[in-house]
Design a protein around this motif. Structure first.
Motif, PDB file in Angstrom:
ATOM      1  N   GLN A 153      39.402  19.270  -4.382  1.00  0.00           N
ATOM      2  CA  GLN A 153      38.266  18.408  -4.715  1.00  0.00           C
ATOM      3  C   GLN A 153      37.663  18.912  -6.025  1.00  0.00           C
ATOM      4  N   ARG A 154      37.234  17.983  -6.847  1.00  0.00           N
ATOM      5  CA  ARG A 154      36.664  18.381  -8.132  1.00  0.00           C
ATOM      6  C   ARG A 154      35.274  18.991  -7.939  1.00  0.00           C
ATOM      7  N   SER A 155      35.068  20.142  -8.564  1.00  0.00           N
ATOM      8  CA  SER A 155      33.743  20.766  -8.514  1.00  0.00           C
ATOM      9  C   SER A 155      33.576  21.589  -9.790  1.00  0.00           C
ATOM     10  N   ARG A 156      32.462  22.292  -9.873  1.00  0.00           N
ATOM     11  CA  ARG A 156      32.240  23.220 -10.988  1.00  0.00           C
ATOM     12  C   ARG A 156      31.666  24.503 -10.417  1.00  0.00           C
ATOM     13  N   LEU A 157      31.966  25.607 -11.062  1.00  0.00           N
ATOM     14  CA  LEU A 157      31.521  26.926 -10.600  1.00  0.00           C
ATOM     15  C   LEU A 157      30.594  27.534 -11.643  1.00  0.00           C
ATOM     16  N   ALA A 194      18.683  11.688   2.131  1.00  0.00           N
ATOM     17  CA  ALA A 194      20.023  11.300   1.657  1.00  0.00           C
ATOM     18  C   ALA A 194      20.002  11.004   0.161  1.00  0.00           C
ATOM     19  N   GLY A 195      18.882  10.510  -0.348  1.00  0.00           N
ATOM     20  CA  GLY A 195      18.786  10.272  -1.785  1.00  0.00           C
ATOM     21  C   GLY A 195      18.222  11.481  -2.522  1.00  0.00           C
ATOM     22  N   LEU A 196      17.214  12.113  -1.915  1.00  0.00           N
ATOM     23  CA  LEU A 196      16.499  13.172  -2.644  1.00  0.00           C
ATOM     24  C   LEU A 196      17.297  14.474  -2.782  1.00  0.00           C
ATOM     25  N   LEU A 197      17.968  14.891  -1.690  1.00  0.00           N
ATOM     26  CA  LEU A 197      18.628  16.209  -1.743  1.00  0.00           C
ATOM     27  C   LEU A 197      19.700  16.312  -2.831  1.00  0.00           C
ATOM     28  N   PRO A 198      20.593  15.286  -2.967  1.00  0.00           N
ATOM     29  CA  PRO A 198      21.588  15.401  -4.043  1.00  0.00           C
ATOM     30  C   PRO A 198      20.944  15.543  -5.418  1.00  0.00           C
ATOM     31  N   VAL A 214      27.261  29.449  -7.573  1.00  0.00           N
ATOM     32  CA  VAL A 214      26.816  28.131  -7.105  1.00  0.00           C
ATOM     33  C   VAL A 214      27.844  27.093  -7.566  1.00  0.00           C
ATOM     34  N   ILE A 215      28.175  26.153  -6.689  1.00  0.00           N
ATOM     35  CA  ILE A 215      29.181  25.154  -7.081  1.00  0.00           C
ATOM     36  C   ILE A 215      28.591  23.747  -7.067  1.00  0.00           C
ATOM     37  N   GLY A 216      29.223  22.871  -7.829  1.00  0.00           N
ATOM     38  CA  GLY A 216      28.779  21.477  -7.877  1.00  0.00           C
ATOM     39  C   GLY A 216      29.139  20.769  -6.573  1.00  0.00           C
ATOM     40  N   ARG A 217      28.255  19.859  -6.165  1.00  0.00           N
ATOM     41  CA  ARG A 217      28.512  19.033  -4.979  1.00  0.00           C
ATOM     42  C   ARG A 217      28.654  17.588  -5.455  1.00  0.00           C
ATOM     43  N   SER A 218      29.822  17.000  -5.218  1.00  0.00           N
ATOM     44  CA  SER A 218      30.075  15.636  -5.702  1.00  0.00           C
ATOM     45  C   SER A 218      29.371  14.619  -4.813  1.00  0.00           C
ATOM     46  N   THR A 251      27.825  26.846  -0.154  1.00  0.00           N
ATOM     47  CA  THR A 251      28.228  25.459   0.104  1.00  0.00           C
ATOM     48  C   THR A 251      29.545  25.484   0.871  1.00  0.00           C
ATOM     49  N   THR A 252      29.587  24.774   1.990  1.00  0.00           N
ATOM     50  CA  THR A 252      30.849  24.678   2.722  1.00  0.00           C
ATOM     51  C   THR A 252      31.588  23.427   2.260  1.00  0.00           C
ATOM     52  N   PHE A 253      32.903  23.498   2.270  1.00  0.00           N
ATOM     53  CA  PHE A 253      33.690  22.305   1.906  1.00  0.00           C
ATOM     54  C   PHE A 253      35.030  22.371   2.604  1.00  0.00           C
TER      55      PHE A 253
END
Ligand SMILES: CC(C)(COP(=O)(O)OP(=O)(O)OC[C@H]1O[C@@H](n2cnc3c(N)ncnc32)[C@H](O)[C@@H]1OP(=O)(O)O)[C@@H](O)C(=O)NCCC(=O)NCCS
Length: 402
Positions: free
Chosen positions: A63-67, A166-170, A183-187, A400-402
């Protein structure tokens, strides 16, 4: 044994692969409703299947993310997940084939780094992965755990309901940015699959948001669990906690420890340098329950991965790295505060790519690696110098779990 064929999965096979991976971890197949939330996690071209005689028997995907890296930059990271081999076809090299293809795919797709969360810590080093950061699980008893008056205060904490979260947290997570290495990006797909079903459920967790002088700057998500009759012992379990500055960290802990009728507060994943003990009148009112590997890293394109982070104030270092699975990475690199370049100069330290993953975010010092057989010291002054170069001002933390 028949030949294993590993290939990129067509979209039409994503659900079967998802169920196969779940089955390997003893979870049932998804319902249509669950699949509607999860399907976007399967990005076209990034999911692999292993076939034996035409039958899908193993899978793995990216999955695409960023570190976030020491120094504040970020690097593209492939979050590797959904790994599993059907139980009747394990221990015959199917995962080994999948893993090799998966690492090649990550390089082809331009990811310098692959991140994983692993079910068993014995499997991944052979493929060049190393523990990128640690996290600790803590337990506090609010009756004993009172914050010292000097601990930063002044912000506000408010609770938000499931639907609005659902809108605010992202947006809030995005706003916190790469506030720490690790910390990693969450898509959007991650939020849809991981958070939306929870937020919309009748038992949605509680979301506490901290705001400081510049607006929202942290959040903690928790559930409460009651054992026995009402009025009996309540445990508050923190499942997701990110905060961009010490005031937000302190403000959220103050809130969590002040919720009425709670006997214990547990948080499974906290940064190792978050000194909750030091915030309390009674140092021992915060107990470390366990110290755990959090995000595992595989540096798959070493020149790019090394170049992406910044380095501290050390002398130039020549580091030799061995990578048996991805031999293009094998070689010597000159690393200095000015950058990284390949070199043919005599190396001062020599190590495997798995050990380098442990030092990449500053988590494990070179001095420690030398002491645990993680590297060969050629120049005795080099470990201390390498630590000056690779050291980070904050402990890496993923959470972050994935
Ligand atoms: C873990 C799993 C993917 C391994 O698949 P596999 O096809 O059996 O793996 P391989 O046969 O290629 O074995 C690779 C190596 O890892 C070792 N290994 C595999 N699973 C292991 C385990 N659970 N514990 C310890 N070692 C393990 C094998 O012995 C082998 O070692 P070798 O190279 O020295 O011979 C599979 O057992 C599985 O699906 N497990 C349940 C789900 C799971 O844990 N998924 C991983 C989530 S991160």
């Amino acid at each position: 044994m028949a030949e294993v064929d590993v290939r990129v999965l067509a979209k039409s096979d994503h659900r079967a692969a998802h169920d196969l991976a779940r089955g390997s971890q003893h979870a049932p197949p998804v319902s249509d409703g669950e699949w509607a939330y999860a399907q976007d996690l399967h990005e076209p071209g990034l999911a692999l299947g292993a076939y034996l005689e035409g039958e899908l028997v193993g899978t793995s995907r990216l999955q695409r993310s960023r570190l976030a890296l020491p120094g504040g930059a970020t690097v593209p990271m492939a979050a590797a997940t959904g790994k599993g081999v059907r139980a009747d076809r394990t221990r015959r090299g199917i995962f080994t084939r999948l893993e090799r293809e998966c690492l090649d795919l990550a390089v082809e797709q331009g990811f310098p780094v692959v991140g994983s969360r692993v079910s068993e810590a014995t499997i991944y080093r052979r493929f060049g992965h190393g523990v990128g950061n640690l996290s600790r699980a803590v337990r506090l008893y609010p009756r004993e755990a009172r914050l010292r008056p000097e601990v930063p205060c002044g912000g506000d904490v408010r609770l938000i309901g499931g639907a609005s979260s659902a809108g605010l947290l992202p947006r809030l997570y995005e706003r916190l940015g790469p506030y720490r290495p690790g910390v990693i990006g969450r898509s959007a797909a991650w939020w849809k699959a991981t958070w939306e079903p929870l937020a919309k459920s009748a038992r949605s967790p509680v979301v506490a948001v901290h705001s400081g002088p510049d607006g929202d700057d942290g959040f903690a998500v928790y559930r409460t669990m009651q054992s026995g009759d009402s009025g009996a012992r309540v445990t508050l379990m923190v499942t997701d906690f990110h905060a961009a500055n010490p005031e937000a960290v302190a403000g959220l802990w103050r809130f969590l420890l002040g919720v009425d009728l709670v006997e214990e507060v547990c948080a499974r994943r906290r940064p190792t340098d978050e000194l909750v003990e030091g915030m309390l009148d009674d140092w021992r009112a915060c107990r470390t329950h366990s110290l755990n590997d959090d995000l595992w890293l595989r540096l798959v394109d070493l020149p790019k991965a090394l170049d992406a982070r910044s380095y501290g104030d050390g002398e130039p270092l020549v580091l030799e790295v061995r990578d048996e699975l991805l031999p293009a990475n094998t070689g010597s690199y000159r690393i200095s505060p000015d950058g990284v370049e390949a070199t043919s100069d005599q190396a001062q330290l020599s190590m495997g790519v798995d050990a380098l993953a442990m030092a990449y975010l500053g988590t494990t010092s070179f001095a420690t690696l030398a002491g645990i057989g993680g590297l060969r010291v050629i120049d005795s002054k080099a470990p201390a110098n390498a630590d000056r170069l690779f050291g980070a001002s904050a402990a890496a933390f993923c959470g972050t779990t994935f």
